[in-house]
Structures are given as C-alpha cells and as structure tokens.
Design a protein around this motif. Structure first.
Motif, PDB file in Angstrom:
ATOM      1  N   PHE A  29     -41.114  15.927 -85.399  1.00  0.00           N
ATOM      2  CA  PHE A  29     -41.169  17.057 -86.314  1.00  0.00           C
ATOM      3  C   PHE A  29     -41.888  18.256 -85.720  1.00  0.00           C
ATOM      4  CE2 PHE A  29     -40.724  18.695 -90.522  1.00  0.00           C
ATOM      5  CZ  PHE A  29     -41.872  19.417 -90.789  1.00  0.00           C
ATOM      6  N   ASN A  77     -45.121  15.300 -91.260  1.00  0.00           N
ATOM      7  CA  ASN A  77     -43.689  15.543 -91.040  1.00  0.00           C
ATOM      8  C   ASN A  77     -43.022  16.138 -92.282  1.00  0.00           C
ATOM      9  OD1 ASN A  77     -44.136  14.242 -88.583  1.00  0.00           O
ATOM     10  ND2 ASN A  77     -42.156  13.216 -88.606  1.00  0.00           N
ATOM     11  N   ALA A  98     -33.301  21.245 -90.161  1.00  0.00           N
ATOM     12  CA  ALA A  98     -34.067  21.160 -88.920  1.00  0.00           C
ATOM     13  C   ALA A  98     -33.234  21.665 -87.747  1.00  0.00           C
ATOM     14  CB  ALA A  98     -34.515  19.725 -88.672  1.00  0.00           C
TER      15      ALA A  98
END
Length: 126
Positions: A29, A77, A98
C-alpha cells in the motif's frame, strides 16, 4: 486477486458529513497512489480526490475542494475520504482505486488506476 474494500457510505442529510474508508490489505500500500471516484446514475465515473503514496500531496476535483479531505494510514493500508457540507448532488456510488505503479504521482483519470473497489453508495437527502 487484489481487493479494495470501501465502507462508510449511507444516507446523510444535506449539510452533513461522512467519512469513507477503503482498506487494501493485500497491496504494498505505501508505494501506491490512491484515488476516489464517483458515479451518479446516468453519468460517467468522475474523479473526486487522490493522494500520493507518501500522503504528502493531495488533489481534489473542484466540486469537493474546500469541503473534503483525503488521507491515508499506510500502517493500516487504508485511505479515507472525509466529506463535509454534502449536497444532494454528491449522491453517487463512490469507488476507491489504486495505481500500482510504484511511487507514481496520482492521476485524475480512471485510466491511471488498475485496481478498484466494489463501491459504496452515498445518498444525500435534501
């Protein structure tokens, strides 16, 4: 399969606040930019906010600037979107995303992101 799991959506009155969360337990992350997008019925998905891998840079769409804050906790995360003074026009499904290109600057286009959550519904009543 990488999963992004959003939470925190729901029904909120106009003028109220809410905080969306997105957990990504399987990602590396802390190396990746994260973004929030939204899609209202009959409309295209649009950029809301993004944050750099380190959390040092934030980017916002004009329609949330000044009333929203994106943040991240790399130890958990998790990325967050705090929205204040919500309007009925904020009603949409909100998605986190992401960009798993390490250390890239956050983009504003959906094409910049390669992993997406399932979305969380936000409904703002007038």
């Amino acid at each position: 399969q990488v999963q992004l799991v959003e939470s925190g959506g729901g029904l909120v009155q106009a003028g109220g606040s809410l905080r969306l969360s997105c957990a990504a337990p399987e990602l590396t992350f802390s190396s990746y930019a994260m973004g929030w997008f939204r899609q209202a019925p009959g409309k295209e998905r649009e950029f809301v906010a993004a944050i750099s891998w380190s959390g040092s840079s934030e980017y916002y769409a004009d329609f949330v600037k000044g009333r929203s804050t994106i943040s991240r906790d790399n130890a958990k995360n998790t990325v967050y979107l705090q929205m204040n003074s919500v309007h009925p026009e904020d009603t949409a499904i909100y998605y986190c995303a992401a960009d798993t290109r390490p250390y890239f600057s956050p983009g504003r286009s959906a094409q910049d992101y390669n992993y997406w959550g399932q979305g969380t519904q936000v409904t703002v009543s007038s």
